[in-house]
Design a protein around this motif. Structure first.
Motif, PDB file in Angstrom:
ATOM      1  N   TRP A  87       0.851  -1.185   0.000  1.00  0.00           N
ATOM      2  CA  TRP A  87       0.000   0.000   0.000  1.00  0.00           C
ATOM      3  C   TRP A  87       0.880   1.226   0.000  1.00  0.00           C
ATOM      4  O   TRP A  87       1.838   1.318   0.759  1.00  0.00           O
ATOM      5  CB  TRP A  87      -0.885  -0.025   1.253  1.00  0.00           C
ATOM      6  CG  TRP A  87      -1.861   1.070   1.341  1.00  0.00           C
ATOM      7  CD1 TRP A  87      -2.551   1.653   0.319  1.00  0.00           C
ATOM      8  CD2 TRP A  87      -2.288   1.718   2.537  1.00  0.00           C
ATOM      9  NE1 TRP A  87      -3.382   2.624   0.811  1.00  0.00           N
ATOM     10  CE2 TRP A  87      -3.246   2.682   2.151  1.00  0.00           C
ATOM     11  CE3 TRP A  87      -1.968   1.577   3.877  1.00  0.00           C
ATOM     12  CZ2 TRP A  87      -3.869   3.508   3.084  1.00  0.00           C
ATOM     13  CZ3 TRP A  87      -2.582   2.403   4.806  1.00  0.00           C
ATOM     14  CH2 TRP A  87      -3.521   3.357   4.403  1.00  0.00           C
ATOM     15  N   PHE A  98     -11.949   0.565   1.017  1.00  0.00           N
ATOM     16  CA  PHE A  98     -11.672  -0.293  -0.122  1.00  0.00           C
ATOM     17  C   PHE A  98     -12.715  -1.394  -0.228  1.00  0.00           C
ATOM     18  O   PHE A  98     -13.187  -1.916   0.790  1.00  0.00           O
ATOM     19  CB  PHE A  98     -10.297  -0.968   0.039  1.00  0.00           C
ATOM     20  CG  PHE A  98      -9.148  -0.002   0.155  1.00  0.00           C
ATOM     21  CD1 PHE A  98      -8.875   0.642   1.337  1.00  0.00           C
ATOM     22  CD2 PHE A  98      -8.339   0.245  -0.940  1.00  0.00           C
ATOM     23  CE1 PHE A  98      -7.812   1.528   1.449  1.00  0.00           C
ATOM     24  CE2 PHE A  98      -7.269   1.125  -0.845  1.00  0.00           C
ATOM     25  CZ  PHE A  98      -7.010   1.762   0.348  1.00  0.00           C
ATOM     26  N   LEU A 147      -8.745  -5.952  -5.936  1.00  0.00           N
ATOM     27  CA  LEU A 147      -9.293  -4.629  -5.664  1.00  0.00           C
ATOM     28  C   LEU A 147     -10.332  -4.252  -6.720  1.00  0.00           C
ATOM     29  O   LEU A 147     -10.069  -4.315  -7.917  1.00  0.00           O
ATOM     30  CB  LEU A 147      -8.170  -3.589  -5.643  1.00  0.00           C
ATOM     31  CG  LEU A 147      -8.602  -2.145  -5.370  1.00  0.00           C
ATOM     32  CD1 LEU A 147      -9.139  -2.001  -3.951  1.00  0.00           C
ATOM     33  CD2 LEU A 147      -7.438  -1.191  -5.594  1.00  0.00           C
ATOM     34  N   ASN A 194      -0.472   3.657   9.480  1.00  0.00           N
ATOM     35  CA  ASN A 194      -1.766   3.271   8.939  1.00  0.00           C
ATOM     36  C   ASN A 194      -1.761   1.825   8.476  1.00  0.00           C
ATOM     37  O   ASN A 194      -0.743   1.282   8.067  1.00  0.00           O
ATOM     38  CB  ASN A 194      -2.138   4.183   7.770  1.00  0.00           C
ATOM     39  CG  ASN A 194      -2.488   5.581   8.233  1.00  0.00           C
ATOM     40  OD1 ASN A 194      -3.436   5.773   8.971  1.00  0.00           O
ATOM     41  ND2 ASN A 194      -1.707   6.555   7.815  1.00  0.00           N
ATOM     42  N   PHE A 239     -11.588   1.983  -4.549  1.00  0.00           N
ATOM     43  CA  PHE A 239     -11.466   2.582  -3.241  1.00  0.00           C
ATOM     44  C   PHE A 239     -12.022   4.003  -3.284  1.00  0.00           C
ATOM     45  O   PHE A 239     -12.113   4.618  -4.343  1.00  0.00           O
ATOM     46  CB  PHE A 239     -10.021   2.563  -2.736  1.00  0.00           C
ATOM     47  CG  PHE A 239      -9.108   3.544  -3.426  1.00  0.00           C
ATOM     48  CD1 PHE A 239      -8.578   3.265  -4.668  1.00  0.00           C
ATOM     49  CD2 PHE A 239      -8.761   4.728  -2.813  1.00  0.00           C
ATOM     50  CE1 PHE A 239      -7.728   4.151  -5.296  1.00  0.00           C
ATOM     51  CE2 PHE A 239      -7.907   5.630  -3.422  1.00  0.00           C
ATOM     52  CZ  PHE A 239      -7.384   5.345  -4.682  1.00  0.00           C
ATOM     53  N   SER A 295      -9.603   6.099   4.256  1.00  0.00           N
ATOM     54  CA  SER A 295      -9.741   5.456   2.946  1.00  0.00           C
ATOM     55  C   SER A 295     -10.500   4.159   3.117  1.00  0.00           C
ATOM     56  O   SER A 295     -10.339   3.467   4.130  1.00  0.00           O
ATOM     57  CB  SER A 295      -8.372   5.181   2.317  1.00  0.00           C
ATOM     58  OG  SER A 295      -7.721   6.369   1.986  1.00  0.00           O
ATOM     59  N   TYR A 332     -12.383   7.807  -0.812  1.00  0.00           N
ATOM     60  CA  TYR A 332     -11.980   8.495   0.411  1.00  0.00           C
ATOM     61  C   TYR A 332     -12.725   9.808   0.621  1.00  0.00           C
ATOM     62  O   TYR A 332     -12.507  10.496   1.616  1.00  0.00           O
ATOM     63  CB  TYR A 332     -10.472   8.730   0.449  1.00  0.00           C
ATOM     64  CG  TYR A 332      -9.899   9.366  -0.783  1.00  0.00           C
ATOM     65  CD1 TYR A 332      -9.374   8.583  -1.786  1.00  0.00           C
ATOM     66  CD2 TYR A 332      -9.878  10.748  -0.945  1.00  0.00           C
ATOM     67  CE1 TYR A 332      -8.839   9.147  -2.928  1.00  0.00           C
ATOM     68  CE2 TYR A 332      -9.346  11.320  -2.076  1.00  0.00           C
ATOM     69  CZ  TYR A 332      -8.818  10.508  -3.071  1.00  0.00           C
ATOM     70  OH  TYR A 332      -8.297  11.078  -4.201  1.00  0.00           O
ATOM     71  N   THR A 363      -9.050   2.059   6.452  1.00  0.00           N
ATOM     72  CA  THR A 363      -7.758   2.382   7.047  1.00  0.00           C
ATOM     73  C   THR A 363      -7.958   2.697   8.524  1.00  0.00           C
ATOM     74  O   THR A 363      -8.886   3.397   8.909  1.00  0.00           O
ATOM     75  CB  THR A 363      -7.098   3.575   6.362  1.00  0.00           C
ATOM     76  OG1 THR A 363      -7.990   4.702   6.397  1.00  0.00           O
ATOM     77  CG2 THR A 363      -6.758   3.246   4.922  1.00  0.00           C
ATOM     78  N   LEU A 386      -2.352   6.690   2.271  1.00  0.00           N
ATOM     79  CA  LEU A 386      -3.695   7.250   2.134  1.00  0.00           C
ATOM     80  C   LEU A 386      -3.904   7.829   0.736  1.00  0.00           C
ATOM     81  O   LEU A 386      -3.022   8.498   0.190  1.00  0.00           O
ATOM     82  CB  LEU A 386      -3.911   8.322   3.194  1.00  0.00           C
ATOM     83  CG  LEU A 386      -3.933   7.813   4.642  1.00  0.00           C
ATOM     84  CD1 LEU A 386      -4.001   8.994   5.608  1.00  0.00           C
ATOM     85  CD2 LEU A 386      -5.098   6.875   4.869  1.00  0.00           C
ATOM     86  N   GLY A 387      -5.040   7.547   0.162  1.00  0.00           N
ATOM     87  CA  GLY A 387      -5.376   8.042  -1.161  1.00  0.00           C
ATOM     88  C   GLY A 387      -4.874   7.184  -2.296  1.00  0.00           C
ATOM     89  O   GLY A 387      -5.073   7.523  -3.462  1.00  0.00           O
ATOM     90  N   THR A 388      -4.206   6.083  -1.974  1.00  0.00           N
ATOM     91  CA  THR A 388      -3.697   5.186  -3.016  1.00  0.00           C
ATOM     92  C   THR A 388      -4.291   3.798  -2.845  1.00  0.00           C
ATOM     93  O   THR A 388      -4.884   3.471  -1.829  1.00  0.00           O
ATOM     94  CB  THR A 388      -2.166   5.090  -2.990  1.00  0.00           C
ATOM     95  OG1 THR A 388      -1.753   4.436  -1.776  1.00  0.00           O
ATOM     96  CG2 THR A 388      -1.528   6.474  -3.035  1.00  0.00           C
ATOM     97  N   GLU A 389      -4.090   2.979  -3.876  1.00  0.00           N
ATOM     98  CA  GLU A 389      -4.642   1.630  -3.868  1.00  0.00           C
ATOM     99  C   GLU A 389      -3.787   0.698  -3.026  1.00  0.00           C
ATOM    100  O   GLU A 389      -2.618   0.953  -2.796  1.00  0.00           O
ATOM    101  CB  GLU A 389      -4.718   1.107  -5.300  1.00  0.00           C
ATOM    102  CG  GLU A 389      -5.594   1.980  -6.194  1.00  0.00           C
ATOM    103  CD  GLU A 389      -5.362   1.705  -7.665  1.00  0.00           C
ATOM    104  OE1 GLU A 389      -6.358   1.617  -8.394  1.00  0.00           O
ATOM    105  OE2 GLU A 389      -4.189   1.571  -8.069  1.00  0.00           O
TER     106      GLU A 389
END
Lengths: 114, 113
Positions: free
Chosen positions: A96, B34, B46, B99, B49, B32, B51, B92, A99-102
């Protein structure tokens, strides 16, 4: 998306032995995670493996049982030590970018301990 | 304890219908969210996602997020038998390492021809 290669895909091991699972990524990633998925269950985080620091283990998981290495930003290993049948599970590495990413998973390792 | 809750199902819908999958979470700090699809014996894949509050659409899939209600959902339009799988919600959360993703128990979806 990043390409993750996880090996082995499956193994059958004798109790008391150890198995090392490898996860190779085709790009540099800060955060890598190791999960366990027991039959019919969801994913449980074993530990977070950040490069340059010791892995952080979740409650119920200890370093002696699940030692992890993260020598660089593209590679990590998880060892399942002194295995018992209760360790039979699927083990997954995940990466990962934050935050904000896959977040993606490797193909998984199906471990059977006999 | 930070939790992510999903109805285990199975959720059964006829082919062509809309499947609605729901997820609630306890950590108000989650940022976030998913959705993964997992076929039996395979690793999670996946789907998308999100946010930001509101809807996010990708093809037949729409994710909906409501942070005030701590609720995230996945809509699958024109459901196909190939959509039959377990759908995992992940959010998250924060631990000592920073995180991380916490997963719900998954909802099994069955799309009947």
């Amino acid at each position: 998306s990043a390409v993750i290669s996880q090996k082995p895909s499956r193994d059958i091991c004798q109790r008391g032995t150890s198995l090392t699972i490898q996860c190779q990524v085709d790009s540099q990633v800060t955060m890598m995670f190791w999960y366990r998925q027991q039959p019919g269950q969801s994913l449980t985080l074993i530990a977070t493996a950040n490069q340059g620091s010791e892995a952080t283990y979740e409650s119920g998981f200890v370093i002696d049982k699940f030692p992890i290495s993260r020598p660089n930003l593209t590679f990590s290993t998880l060892t399942v030590s002194n295995m018992s049948p209760e360790d039979s599970s699927i083990y997954l590495c995940s990466l990962w970018g934050g935050l904000g990413t896959e977040a993606f998973f490797g193909q998984g390792t199906r471990l059977t301990v006999v | 304890q930070k939790e992510v809750e999903q109805n285990s199902g199975p959720l059964s819908v006829p082919e062509g219908a809309i499947a609605s999958l729901n997820c609630t979470y306890s950590d108000r700090g989650s940022q976030s969210f998913f959705w993964y699809r997992q076929y039996s014996g395979k690793s999670p894949e996946l789907i998308m996602f999100i946010y930001s509050n509101g809807d996010k659409e990708d093809g037949r899939f729409t994710a909906q997020l409501n942070k005030a209600s701590q609720y995230v959902s996945l809509l699958i339009r024109d459901s196909q038998p190939s959509d039959s799988a377990t759908y995992l919600c992940a959010v998250t959360t924060h631990n000592n390492a920073g995180n991380m993703l916490t997963f719900g128990g998954g909802t099994r979806l069955m799309v009947k021809p």
